[in-house]
Design an enzyme around this catalytic site. Structure first.
Site, short mmCIF file in Angstrom:
data_model
loop_
_atom_site.label_atom_id
_atom_site.label_comp_id
_atom_site.label_asym_id
_atom_site.label_seq_id
_atom_site.Cartn_x
_atom_site.Cartn_y
_atom_site.Cartn_z
N HIS A 1 -25.21 36.62 38.94
CA HIS A 1 -26.34 37.53 38.90
C HIS A 1 -25.80 38.95 38.96
CE1 HIS A 1 -29.86 35.01 38.82
NE2 HIS A 1 -29.39 34.25 39.80
N ASP B 1 -28.20 44.40 35.42
CA ASP B 1 -29.09 43.70 34.49
C ASP B 1 -29.66 44.61 33.41
OD1 ASP B 1 -28.80 41.25 35.66
OD2 ASP B 1 -30.71 41.25 36.72
#
Length: 386
Positions: A134, A164
């Site tokens: 992540h 992200d």
């Protein structure tokens, strides 16, 4: 034509097929939709969304076709869609779309001009490429997480905006647009490998330049732009809120001192007197504690001190400047959300519609694309209309 197909932004006429995922891939597709592209999201028949579909703003302006990608008929539906698309976006682990029969080779065999955008954390090759991860892990491996935080403290996690969406989504969009531009002259598509580790590292070029020049220490909280300098930091106010200070240039620093009531004080350390920064920070902290955040905001803004109030997410949507500029707007569903960006003088982007419910547009989209066997596909379960 569906609502999403009527867009008039700078990407009007560009068709994107998005294989549903989470995080940076959907956001990149949303940005393309905001800019006028027709985005058709291929969802699982069961949905599988992380948010209630009506609330997932990253699906705004898109239409959704629900397809069983594990069936041969479902795979063929996507390949037929690809034949009429300019871009495909996917965010699976490396090798997944190949196993589905929807990898770059299969898709570009159907459409040689196709730009195939791939969004991952680690990239398509390398020893970590098939590992889970992540945002926090990706930015940790680039050195960016190490650089964020106060001296003597642990690294501070910047939500998941840095990896992200800045290092991931935005680089995927840049890559897709560059490949689309090149395809106009070559007539050939290509694969865009957008990895969060690549993008986040690239974002750090400025810091690496300072590090190479000996103007940056490889430590947290001791440099000019990481809270090491007292004139680039946040300060608590009388009501427990905060003001952000970024008075780097001498003229802005002088204005900061004037508005804080500290100009002309003989014992005040000089701006660049690093050995006395602790004393200077203490003076700033004492001054800011004398008034509330909103009182300071009235004093500093507008102006040239480079000081601003630290607003909560909710407060930001209501601040007079943001409402004046329409930084946040309401969509057709009445939800307040960030407006499309950037802005264009002649072909403005727009929110093309509310978030797409998985499978809500299956019949509509396939009929527009010329499918004459829609009812047969629905009957077999290869596609689903919700």
């Amino acid at each position: 034509m569906g609502e999403a197909a009527k867009a008039t932004g700078p990407l009007s006429g560009v068709r994107v097929v998005e294989l549903a995922g989470i995080g940076p891939g959907p956001f990149a597709a949303m940005l393309l939709a905001d800019l006028g592209a027709e985005v058709i999201r291929v969802d699982r028949p069961s949905g599988g969304a992380t948010l209630p579909p009506a609330k997932d703003m990253t699906n705004r302006g898109k239409r959704s076709v629900a397809v069983d990608l594990k069936s041969e008929q479902g795979k063929e539906v996507v390949l037929r869609m690809v034949e009429q698309a300019d871009v495909l976006i996917e965010g699976f682990r490396p090798g997944v779309t190949e196993r589905l029969g929807l990898g770059p080779d299969e898709c570009q065999a159907r459409n040689p001009r196709l730009v195939y955008g791939r969004m991952t954390g680690w990239g398509q090759q390398g020893t970590l490429s098939r590992s889970a991860g992540h945002d926090i892990a990706y930015i940790a491996m680039t050195g960016a997480l190490h650089a964020i935080g106060r001296a003597g403290g642990p690294p501070q996690v910047p939500v998941n905006l840095l990896g992200d969406f800045a290092g991931g989504s935005m680089y995927l969009v840049v890559g897709v647009l560059a490949a689309l531009l090149e395809a106009r002259t070559s007539g050939k598509g290509q694969v865009v490998d957008a990895a969060i580790v690549d993008g986040t590292s690239h974002l750090s070029t400025f810091v690496h330049a300072f590090l190479a020049a000996g103007a940056w220490q490889d430590q947290r909280g001791v440099n000019m732009l990481d809270t090491g300098a007292p004139w680039y930091d946040v300060y608590e106010t009388a009501d427990g809120k905060h003001m952000a200070v970024g008075a780097i240039e001498p003229q802005f620093y002088a204005e900061l001192l004037r508005l804080l009531g500290l100009d002309g004080e003989d014992d005040l350390p000089a701006q660049l007197e690093a050995g006395r920064w602790a004393q200077l920070r203490e003076r700033f902290a004492t001054a800011f504690k004398a008034r509330t955040r909103d009182e300071w905001a009235e004093i500093f803004m507008p102006g040239d001190s480079c000081v601003a109030p630290v607003l909560s997410l909710q407060e930001a949507t209501e601040h007079p400047y943001n409402t004046e500029r329409q930084v946040f707007v309401r969509g057709e569903d009445g939800e307040l959300q960030p407006a499309p960006a950037p802005r264009f003088s002649r072909t403005p982007g727009a929110i093309g519609g509310p978030p797409a419910t998985p499978g809500a547009h299956t019949r509509e989209v396939l009929a527009e694309l010329g499918f004459t066997d829609v009812e047969d596909l629905l009957g077999s379960g290869a596609v689903v209309q919700h």
